[in-house]
Design an enzyme around this catalytic site. Structure first.
Site, PDB file in Angstrom:
ATOM      1  N   ASP A 176     -10.661  -9.038   7.611  1.00 15.89           N
ATOM      2  CA  ASP A 176     -12.077  -8.819   7.283  1.00 15.89           C
ATOM      3  C   ASP A 176     -12.825 -10.143   7.209  1.00 15.89           C
ATOM      4  OD1 ASP A 176     -11.942  -6.114   7.229  1.00 15.89           O
ATOM      5  OD2 ASP A 176     -12.500  -5.865   5.122  1.00 15.89           O
ATOM      6  N   ASP A 201      -2.814 -17.961   1.187  1.00 19.53           N
ATOM      7  CA  ASP A 201      -4.032 -18.478   0.531  1.00 19.53           C
ATOM      8  C   ASP A 201      -4.604 -19.654   1.319  1.00 19.53           C
ATOM      9  OD1 ASP A 201      -1.663 -19.761  -0.203  1.00 19.53           O
ATOM     10  OD2 ASP A 201      -2.391 -20.368  -2.173  1.00 19.53           O
ATOM     11  N   TYR A 234       0.820  -1.210   0.000  1.00 25.35           N
ATOM     12  CA  TYR A 234       0.000   0.000   0.000  1.00 25.35           C
ATOM     13  C   TYR A 234       0.855   1.262   0.000  1.00 25.35           C
ATOM     14  CZ  TYR A 234      -4.018  -2.991   1.076  1.00 25.35           C
ATOM     15  OH  TYR A 234      -4.987  -3.949   1.031  1.00 25.35           O
ATOM     16  N   LYS A 291       3.434 -15.365   1.387  1.00 27.79           N
ATOM     17  CA  LYS A 291       3.439 -16.140   0.136  1.00 27.79           C
ATOM     18  C   LYS A 291       4.893 -16.367  -0.266  1.00 27.79           C
ATOM     19  CE  LYS A 291       0.516 -16.914  -2.603  1.00 27.79           C
ATOM     20  NZ  LYS A 291      -0.034 -18.272  -2.941  1.00 27.79           N
ATOM     21  N   ASP A 295      -5.234  -7.152   5.584  1.00 26.52           N
ATOM     22  CA  ASP A 295      -6.452  -6.414   5.254  1.00 26.52           C
ATOM     23  C   ASP A 295      -7.560  -7.407   4.896  1.00 26.52           C
ATOM     24  OD1 ASP A 295      -8.181  -4.412   4.579  1.00 26.52           O
ATOM     25  OD2 ASP A 295      -7.047  -3.657   2.873  1.00 26.52           O
TER      26      ASP A 295
END
Ligand code: NAD
Length: 364
Positions: free
Chosen positions: A252, A224, A141, A192, A248
């Site tokens: 959620d 994942d 980000y 990852k 993020d």
């Protein structure tokens, strides 16, 4: 010594749910359960209306001087067209940046009374209590270059840069291990590393930090797979630490396993002060200012009150009080009390009634 709180109610229902924190703090002081001083400032649209900025320098100074910032919510249609630099969210971003809040704590707790409201089966989520620790100030980000280039042939090229340095990974992973020590002593680190260099470094640093915490079980997990496991068998997790982007998404997903936006608390922590060991901290509900219900006195104050419980726990080490507040929230839900967002068509109470019922349990 009194703990210094800086309250930033913000806009919309932020003001309404903060009202219940103010009542709670008043009660804690009166009953001498703890000693708090409070100061209140403006953030978001309300700060823009008063000062033309999303948070004034004077309020920023107060936030920096406080032991904890308690934040409501910002934004609303009234400020949709204000200049980008002073939009309501800029206040929150400045707070995060200037306070150096790099660790975002997002718990996902399943209250037994609401287990049937989850999209997962009751047996998968009943008793769920996991904590996602998300890196908040680095990664893709913020990494440079970050741009869209016109290639001139009708095509464009967009680049975001995922970048982490050792110290950024080290400090967030340490937060996760320190928290795990106060819980079930289990940390999963999600990255990852199979396809990303930043993941390789992330895991290398996490593995090295883990050696300093031999009493805490450590496990690497691919991000994942973490997403899959969160919906397959979430109770296998205690603390999960991950970067800004994966955090993020995963936080959620984890949070919504347990119910409404009106129920979700969060904390953001900075580095410990070298002299005092205290961390800068901001506590806020996950939800926004909910313009669709603002001003009607029907917002659910639980996310805000549960955020305050996190402040009691993480900033003030008032563990028993935090436990009792969280228990009080569970108890009123057990009694069947519901605000509109969690009523599932049944009868509902307003913000003040819910706040008062929680306070009554706390006092019992
Ligand atoms: P929102 O979280 O404000 O609302 C989404 C939906 O959830 C709405 O229907 C709302 O009524 C409901 N809801 C949220 N919190 C609730 C509560 N405590 N009790 C009952 N119902 C609740 O998100 P949005 O509608 O996308 O955004 C509204 C404004 O809030 C926008 O200006 C947005 O930018 C801002 N926002 C701010 C923050 C923040 O301050 N941290 C976070 C998200 C959105």
């Amino acid at each position: 010594m009194a703990h210094k709180l800086f309250l930033l109610p913000g806009d919309g229902i932020g003001v309404e749910v903060m009202g219940e924190v103010i009542k709670l703090v008043g009660w804690l002081n009166r009953e001498q359960k703890a000693e708090f001083t409070t100061d209140t400032g403006l953030v978001g649209g309300s700060a823009y209306d008063a000062h033309g900025v999303a948070i004034s320098n004077a309020d920023m100074q107060k936030a920096l001087a406080a032991d904890a910032v308690i934040f409501g919510a910002v934004g609303g249609p009234k400020w949709d067209k204000v200049p980008y630099e002073v939009r309501p969210e800029a206040g929150l971003l400045r707070l995060r940046k200037d306070l150096g809040l790099f660790a975002n704590l997002r718990p996902a707790i399943c209250y037994p009374a609401l287990a049937d409201a989850s999209s997962l089966k009751r047996e998968l989520i009943e008793g769920l209590d996991i904590l996602i620790v998300r890196e908040l100030t680095g990664g893709v980000y913020f990494g440079e270059p970050k741009e869209i280039t016109d290639l001139g042939n009708g095509q464009k090229r967009a680049v975001d840069t995922q970048v982490y340095e050792t110290y950024e990974i080290d400090r967030i992973v340490r937060v996760a291990f320190d928290l795990a020590r106060t819980r079930s002593k289990k940390v999963h680190s999600a990255d990852k590393k199979n396809v990303m260099k930043s993941g390789v470094l992330w895991d290398e640093v996490a593995q090295s930090v883990a050696k300093d915490y031999p009493d805490v079980a450590f496990q690497h997990i691919l991000a994942d797979n973490a997403a899959m496991q969160l919906v397959r068998n979430p109770k296998q997790f205690d603390v999960m630490v991950t970067d800004n982007l994966f955090g993020d998404v995963l936080s959620d997903a984890a949070a919504m396993l347990t119910g409404s936006l009106g129920m979700l608390p969060s904390a953001s922590l900075g580095a410990p002060d070298k002299a005092t060991g205290k961390r800068k901290a901001l506590y806020e509900p996950v939800h926004g200012s909910a313009p669709d219900i603002a001003g009607r006195g029907i917002a659910n104050p639980i996310a805000m009150l549960a955020s305050f419980a996190m402040a009691l726990r993480y900033s003030f080490n008032l563990i028993e009080l935090a436990d009792k507040l969280e228990w009080s929230i569970a108890a009123v839900l057990d009694d069947g009390l519901r605000t509109g967002d969690i009523a599932q068509g049944g009868t509902s109470v307003g913000t003040e009634e819910m706040g008062a019922a929680i306070l009554k349990k706390l006092a019992a």
